[in-house]
Design an enzyme around this catalytic site. Structure first.
Site, mmCIF file in Angstrom:
data_model
loop_
_atom_site.group_PDB
_atom_site.id
_atom_site.type_symbol
_atom_site.label_atom_id
_atom_site.label_comp_id
_atom_site.label_asym_id
_atom_site.label_seq_id
_atom_site.Cartn_x
_atom_site.Cartn_y
_atom_site.Cartn_z
ATOM 1 N N GLY A 84 0.837 -1.162 -0.175
ATOM 2 C CA GLY A 84 0.033 -0.084 0.107
ATOM 3 C C GLY A 84 1.036 1.251 -0.025
ATOM 4 C CD GLN A 86 3.659 5.805 2.653
ATOM 5 O OE1 GLN A 86 2.744 5.315 2.268
ATOM 6 N NE2 GLN A 86 4.662 5.258 3.269
ATOM 7 C CB CYS A 123 5.621 2.203 7.663
ATOM 8 S SG CYS A 123 5.142 3.644 6.567
ATOM 9 C CG LEU A 124 6.735 1.130 1.230
ATOM 10 C CD1 LEU A 124 6.350 1.576 0.316
ATOM 11 C CD2 LEU A 124 7.850 0.067 1.013
ATOM 12 C CG HIS A 180 -0.204 1.151 7.358
ATOM 13 N ND1 HIS A 180 0.772 0.598 8.306
ATOM 14 C CD2 HIS A 180 0.526 2.016 6.553
ATOM 15 C CE1 HIS A 180 2.047 1.215 8.038
ATOM 16 N NE2 HIS A 180 1.746 2.030 6.907
ATOM 17 C CD GLU A 181 -0.922 2.427 3.015
ATOM 18 O OE1 GLU A 181 -0.489 3.576 2.889
ATOM 19 O OE2 GLU A 181 -0.386 1.478 3.019
ATOM 20 C CG HIS A 234 0.605 6.768 5.710
ATOM 21 N ND1 HIS A 234 2.041 7.239 6.096
ATOM 22 C CD2 HIS A 234 0.789 5.418 5.418
ATOM 23 C CE1 HIS A 234 2.552 6.172 6.295
ATOM 24 N NE2 HIS A 234 2.152 5.176 5.865
HETATM 25 NI NI NI Z 1 2.726 3.175 5.767
#
Ligand code: NI
Length: 181
Positions: free
Chosen positions: A47, A52, A100-101, A142-143, A146
């Protein structure tokens, strides 16, 4: 444009609420979505949220089909979701490892609602409404966090279960199985 750099924790864009998308089905929106999908694939994520890659808009992409890294995970449908809203179904929560990226190599144990309904719009502005459970529900929560400037460590009740993937895996704490989103 191809994959873009992913902002890392500490960048102010990641800790600010994002703005609603006002116009659908525009060339700019489609280009941004393509950049997000390219970035998610390049980074092997399940995701990605627009903030991000430095775009403070309420737009997320996610999905996972038959990823050999995670053979035991149920697939998550490939989805573009704009201006999303989440409604928990019931009070049940379950813990799971997340990555998480924007926090490379780190993992943490995060409680999330087990069952949710999520709504929003696709790139053309058509309404989306789905029920989701388990891993699928976790990815969406999670997304969406953000978009409110929240990273997963802020959801953790026990920071002893936060650390580097390699060390958690070596300690047989199963952190290596977390996926990055
Ligand atoms: Ni993330």
């Amino acid at each position: 444009m191809p994959a873009r750099p992913v902002l890392r924790s500490g960048h102010p864009t990641l800790s600010r609420p994002a703005k609603a998308v006002a116009e659908f089905n525009t060339p700019q929106l489609h280009a941004l979505i393509q950049d997000m999908l390219d970035t998610m694939v390049a980074e092997n994520g399940v995701g990605l949220a627009a903030p991000q890659i430095g775009e403070p808009l309420r737009l997320i992409v996610f999905g996972m089909q038959d990823n050999p890294r995670y053979p035991d995970r149920e697939p998550v449908p490939a989805t573009v979701l704009i201006n999303p809203r989440i409604t928990p179904l019931g009070d049940e929560q379950e813990g799971g490892w997340e990555g998480c990226l924007s926090l490379p190599e780190l993992r943490g144990w995060v409680p999330r609602h087990t069952h949710i309904v999520y709504t929003g719009f696709d790139a053309e502005g058509r309404p989306v409404e789905r029920e989701a459970s388990g891993f699928h529900a976790r990815v969406v929560q999670h997304e969406c966090d953000h978009l409110d400037g929240i990273l997963f460590p802020q959801r953790m009740p026990d920071m002893r279960r936060f650390g580097y993937q390699a060390e958690l895996a070596a300690a047989a704490d199963n952190g290596a199985e977390a996926v990055e989103a």
